[in-house]
Motif scaffolding. Sequence first.
Motif, PDB file in Angstrom:
ATOM      1  N   TYR A 113       2.607   7.156  -3.883  1.00  0.00           N
ATOM      2  CA  TYR A 113       2.032   6.207  -2.922  1.00  0.00           C
ATOM      3  C   TYR A 113       3.001   5.083  -2.563  1.00  0.00           C
ATOM      4  O   TYR A 113       2.595   4.066  -2.006  1.00  0.00           O
ATOM      5  CB  TYR A 113       0.752   5.595  -3.493  1.00  0.00           C
ATOM      6  CG  TYR A 113      -0.418   6.553  -3.558  1.00  0.00           C
ATOM      7  CD1 TYR A 113      -1.220   6.783  -2.450  1.00  0.00           C
ATOM      8  CD2 TYR A 113      -0.736   7.200  -4.756  1.00  0.00           C
ATOM      9  CE1 TYR A 113      -2.302   7.651  -2.526  1.00  0.00           C
ATOM     10  CE2 TYR A 113      -1.816   8.062  -4.842  1.00  0.00           C
ATOM     11  CZ  TYR A 113      -2.601   8.284  -3.717  1.00  0.00           C
ATOM     12  OH  TYR A 113      -3.672   9.133  -3.785  1.00  0.00           O
TER      13      TYR A 113
ATOM     14  N   GLY B  40       5.187   4.493  -0.277  1.00  0.00           N
ATOM     15  CA  GLY B  40       5.211   4.023   1.109  1.00  0.00           C
ATOM     16  C   GLY B  40       4.011   3.162   1.440  1.00  0.00           C
ATOM     17  O   GLY B  40       4.139   2.082   2.044  1.00  0.00           O
ATOM     18  N   GLN B  41       2.825   3.619   1.062  1.00  0.00           N
ATOM     19  CA  GLN B  41       1.617   2.830   1.338  1.00  0.00           C
ATOM     20  C   GLN B  41       1.619   1.520   0.552  1.00  0.00           C
ATOM     21  O   GLN B  41       1.179   0.478   1.060  1.00  0.00           O
ATOM     22  CB  GLN B  41       0.359   3.630   0.976  1.00  0.00           C
ATOM     23  CG  GLN B  41       0.116   4.837   1.866  1.00  0.00           C
ATOM     24  CD  GLN B  41       0.607   6.122   1.228  1.00  0.00           C
ATOM     25  OE1 GLN B  41       1.704   6.142   0.638  1.00  0.00           O
ATOM     26  NE2 GLN B  41      -0.173   7.187   1.343  1.00  0.00           N
TER      27      GLN B  41
ATOM     28  N   ALA C 145       3.565  -1.136   2.122  1.00  0.00           N
ATOM     29  CA  ALA C 145       2.960  -1.622   3.366  1.00  0.00           C
ATOM     30  C   ALA C 145       1.788  -2.579   3.116  1.00  0.00           C
ATOM     31  O   ALA C 145       1.113  -2.990   4.066  1.00  0.00           O
ATOM     32  CB  ALA C 145       2.485  -0.432   4.204  1.00  0.00           C
ATOM     33  N   PHE C 146       1.535  -2.911   1.841  1.00  0.00           N
ATOM     34  CA  PHE C 146       0.464  -3.882   1.556  1.00  0.00           C
ATOM     35  C   PHE C 146       0.719  -5.172   2.340  1.00  0.00           C
ATOM     36  O   PHE C 146       1.884  -5.543   2.581  1.00  0.00           O
ATOM     37  CB  PHE C 146       0.427  -4.209   0.061  1.00  0.00           C
ATOM     38  CG  PHE C 146      -0.321  -3.203  -0.778  1.00  0.00           C
ATOM     39  CD1 PHE C 146      -0.540  -1.906  -0.345  1.00  0.00           C
ATOM     40  CD2 PHE C 146      -0.807  -3.558  -2.028  1.00  0.00           C
ATOM     41  CE1 PHE C 146      -1.222  -0.986  -1.128  1.00  0.00           C
ATOM     42  CE2 PHE C 146      -1.484  -2.658  -2.823  1.00  0.00           C
ATOM     43  CZ  PHE C 146      -1.700  -1.358  -2.371  1.00  0.00           C
TER      44      PHE C 146
ATOM     45  N   THR D 181     -11.732  -0.123   1.682  1.00  0.00           N
ATOM     46  CA  THR D 181     -11.264   0.901   2.614  1.00  0.00           C
ATOM     47  C   THR D 181     -10.944   0.285   3.965  1.00  0.00           C
ATOM     48  O   THR D 181     -10.005   0.717   4.656  1.00  0.00           O
ATOM     49  CB  THR D 181     -12.318   2.000   2.763  1.00  0.00           C
ATOM     50  OG1 THR D 181     -12.601   2.553   1.469  1.00  0.00           O
ATOM     51  CG2 THR D 181     -11.819   3.116   3.670  1.00  0.00           C
TER      52      THR D 181
ATOM     53  N   TYR E 139      -7.414  -1.506   3.296  1.00  0.00           N
ATOM     54  CA  TYR E 139      -6.261  -0.711   2.892  1.00  0.00           C
ATOM     55  C   TYR E 139      -6.244   0.703   3.459  1.00  0.00           C
ATOM     56  O   TYR E 139      -5.195   1.350   3.467  1.00  0.00           O
ATOM     57  CB  TYR E 139      -6.224  -0.606   1.363  1.00  0.00           C
ATOM     58  CG  TYR E 139      -5.821  -1.869   0.652  1.00  0.00           C
ATOM     59  CD1 TYR E 139      -4.493  -2.290   0.626  1.00  0.00           C
ATOM     60  CD2 TYR E 139      -6.762  -2.631  -0.021  1.00  0.00           C
ATOM     61  CE1 TYR E 139      -4.115  -3.432  -0.046  1.00  0.00           C
ATOM     62  CE2 TYR E 139      -6.395  -3.786  -0.711  1.00  0.00           C
ATOM     63  CZ  TYR E 139      -5.073  -4.178  -0.713  1.00  0.00           C
ATOM     64  OH  TYR E 139      -4.700  -5.310  -1.383  1.00  0.00           O
ATOM     65  N   GLY E 140      -7.398   1.198   3.872  1.00  0.00           N
ATOM     66  CA  GLY E 140      -7.494   2.592   4.283  1.00  0.00           C
ATOM     67  C   GLY E 140      -7.847   3.484   3.111  1.00  0.00           C
ATOM     68  O   GLY E 140      -7.665   3.121   1.945  1.00  0.00           O
TER      69      GLY E 140
ATOM     70  N   ASP F 122      -6.510   6.218   1.799  1.00  0.00           N
ATOM     71  CA  ASP F 122      -5.475   6.716   0.900  1.00  0.00           C
ATOM     72  C   ASP F 122      -5.177   5.704  -0.209  1.00  0.00           C
ATOM     73  O   ASP F 122      -5.035   6.085  -1.387  1.00  0.00           O
ATOM     74  CB  ASP F 122      -4.193   7.014   1.678  1.00  0.00           C
ATOM     75  CG  ASP F 122      -4.325   8.246   2.559  1.00  0.00           C
ATOM     76  OD1 ASP F 122      -5.305   9.000   2.369  1.00  0.00           O
ATOM     77  OD2 ASP F 122      -3.469   8.441   3.435  1.00  0.00           O
ATOM     78  N   VAL F 123      -5.052   4.428   0.149  1.00  0.00           N
ATOM     79  CA  VAL F 123      -4.753   3.416  -0.869  1.00  0.00           C
ATOM     80  C   VAL F 123      -5.935   3.236  -1.818  1.00  0.00           C
ATOM     81  O   VAL F 123      -5.752   3.076  -3.030  1.00  0.00           O
ATOM     82  CB  VAL F 123      -4.363   2.077  -0.204  1.00  0.00           C
ATOM     83  CG1 VAL F 123      -4.262   0.966  -1.243  1.00  0.00           C
ATOM     84  CG2 VAL F 123      -3.040   2.211   0.535  1.00  0.00           C
TER      85      VAL F 123
END
Length: 1005
Positions: A226, A228-229, A232-233, A504, A507-508, A510-511
């Motif tokens: 994770y 990359g995600q 991007a925080f 969600t 962060y979406g 995936d995170v």
Amino acid sequence: MTTLLPAPRVRTARPADVDAQGLAAALRQRIHGGVRFDDGTRALYATDASNYRQVPIGVVVPRTLDDVVATVATCREFGAPLLSRGGGTSLAGECCNVAVVMDFSKHLNAIESIDGQHRRAVVQPGLVLDQLNAATRHHGGLVFGPKPATHSHCTIGGMIGNNSCGSTAQWSGTTAANVERLEILTYGGERMWVGETSDEEYRRILAAGGRRAEIYRAVRDLRDRYAGQIRAFPALPRRISGYNLPALLPEHGMNLAQALVGTESTCVTVLRAQLRLLPEPPKHVLVLMAFPDIAAAADAVPTINRYAPTALEGLDDKLIRYEGEEHMRPEALKLLPEPTNHTGRGAAWLMVDVGADTVEEAKDRVHRMLDELGHDEGKVFDDPEHQAQLWAVREGGLGATARTPGGPDTWPGWEDSAVPPERLGDYLRDFQRLLHRHGYDAASLYGHFGDGCLHTSIPFDLVTAGGVADFRTFVERAADLVSHHGGSYSGEHGDGQARGELLTRMYGPDVVQAFEEFKAIFDPDNRMNPGKVVHANPLDGQLRLGAGYAPAEPATYFRYTEDSGSFARAALRCAGVGACRRPEPDQGVMCPSYQVTGDEEHSTRGRARLLFEMVRGETITGGWREQSVADALDLCLACKGCKRDCPMHVDMATYKAEFLAHHHAGRIRPRSHYSLGWLPAAARLAALAPDLVNAVTHAPVLGAAVKRLGGIDPRRDLPRFAGAGFQRWMRNRTPGGTGERGTVLLWPDTFTTYLSPGIAASAVGALEAVGFRVALPRGPVCCGLTWISTGQLGIARRVLRRTIDALAPWLRAGVPVVGLEPSCTAVFRGDALELLGHDQDALRLRKQTRTLAELLVTDHDIALPELHGDHGGRPHAISQTHCHHHAVLGHDADAELQRRVGLDVEQLASGCCGLAGDFGMTPDHRDVSLAVGEQVLLPAVRAAAPGTIILADGFSCRTQIEEAGTGRHALHLAEVVNAALRGVPAGERPERALSVRPEARAVRS
């Protein structure tokens, strides 16, 4: 008035799949600490400072770290969920759960080491922040930097759980940034130290194998998948929402300790923490600036931040107005600059703290900052006293806004969002529009503006279905608004249940999946604080109130005028701030019994929670007869410290009296309620033959029998009744004084009249010397205090009614009533009207009752001669403020009167003396009574130099001082004032002061 509460609607059940009885029995066999699975304790821990309520399975108070290990192992054996709790002040619901709650704050609060050279400390999780910093400051001015508003009572473990910040985090960074290593324990039983992990250390861990290697391998794998995600925080100072996964990145040293900070007990149990310490700036300058509105104030934040302030706080006009209406810190509020919009409505202020090595350096930065802002009206404070006053205004925000005079109750739920500081002004404008759209305009806006963090309490309707639905809609819209501005839903309070299900949106998916996987590495069976942060319960579920909230509304003796006449509303007054859990009495009186025992049930908050649960009628089912409530209230000293020191002005002394009245209705009362509760009647009888009464009560055999019959501690001395009556002395003497200042009515309270009449004689002498004519009420009168404190409220009401009728002619003539005993005087200023209801004479009595100091200093501003010490200087004195004096009457006038008579006074930060009327006179209370006195008061008296004057206006305070082996006699301020007016040298025995006028000899005690 003996109405019982109704039977419960439903008893809150423990989880069906946990054998609570067997679990409790196993724990009692395996640990040395407290195992408390009774309904009373479960009710105590059913909520924190949030909107949520979940009754725990039980509570464990571990005594050692081995107890913690054994508790976790036993919970694992029984499949019980687990929650570690610090100060219990969380606002997002993370400190309540249907779980076994471990409370670390009583025993596991040690500082294990301080290394000043390397600037670190190792501590246990129950340690209070202020206690840590008081110790570390001795090592070159080092401190643990983050400082929440609850710094006087929040625990380090709680700060780690929430990743707390506070005002100084702008300088120090968050808690995570100041944690070097943690010793953790997983639910599965793995115990290990974690921290920064180099590649070499990582290889060593894998080579060693075992569960620890599995955890590290899984964590690193998650990070890499994770990465990359995670990178991007949102980049902002206060990204507290979610788990702190960026700490796992290689550029941050794969610091597993910092990644676990802020996980809110959902992953591991923290056993110890190694903390980074920082050198505190030795000097501070505080500048206040006014702005036309809160958004305009926020617009100035980016410019101010370029000058590296230690803290930058924003305050709006509503917060200031609410504090003013609640009479909180009136002197501090006068220090604020005038609003720049001329109306004050909508105005705002910024508080900028600049730390430096010298005051001059700090002031130079401040003035350069003001020049760049073009702000000519900033008020600069470089003295610690004014700075402390102003910080108290800011730190009182939650308490001041939770319940406002005449306004709606406000609640957390969206109370600590954070955005990039450069976007704060725009966010505030959008947020105010959202508040207005939902009709929540009463919400005050304030917070840590330098870090872009906004605090607010919002008038949500949490008791109707429509209100709860609107609450949910608002929070969802606010979450979208924060996401639009690139912010975090939580800026320091954590997610818990209030924001967990919203992650969600931020962060979406995936995170959030990564968060769930991270938790599962440490807690694969979801037993650690389930339903919080991830796999979260709905934000509108498990509400403490909710659409079904329907508490009992029992008939009461007190009127509860500030709570709409509702005892249930009074029981709901506590907001859970936890100021009553301060472990030391240096910041007020509240709460002396908690300071001694360290038990939640003996804090004001704990007692309020039990009363709330009692009227709710689910977990606590016995109504007024409930023994768990009686047990918790038993150690309440009725000091009323909470009425003043609690930000919500909880008045536990009144609630205790109410409870006792119903609890004992139709029953035989404790013997002390008859012997000490009826002291005024006994004193009048004893006055007929005081020498005989004294001989009997102090004879070795007869005295012991009297104490036993009266339920009085055999080790206490019974008070001696005066040989001559003060009232008879007054009737037989020739009045003195010119009367040029008018007439005053001296209140003949039981303690002064029958036990210490020399004090009353001194007051008469002083009042006449400055031009008053002194009168006494006719006939037997009493304030009813002893009946109130023992819960005999029907009698107290009748006594007060007769007294006010007797005083009516004086009251209607506008004559001041001067009280000498603080507890009795406080009845007239508080309890009388609450017991009698709306009554014009009772209102007059409240307004016309004055302390001696208020009459001489506030009302008439009388100049007085000064006493002189042995060498011509100001005589030294130490002063014990009676707790009711502090809580109800106020002590400022007394401090000024002490100054005017020439005393150099050391005001003791001692809280309650511990005797507290009848409380310390009974055997069951002796240990707590003396322990309270030994915190500050009694050691200070013993250490005082022989010529030091000991001042204590309260009869209880003087008795505690004299009976606790100090060898000292305490004086009432009236005696000192009379001595000054009569020219008696300081340091003379009180008898000398009282015998300056020959007629005073007759009433010496």
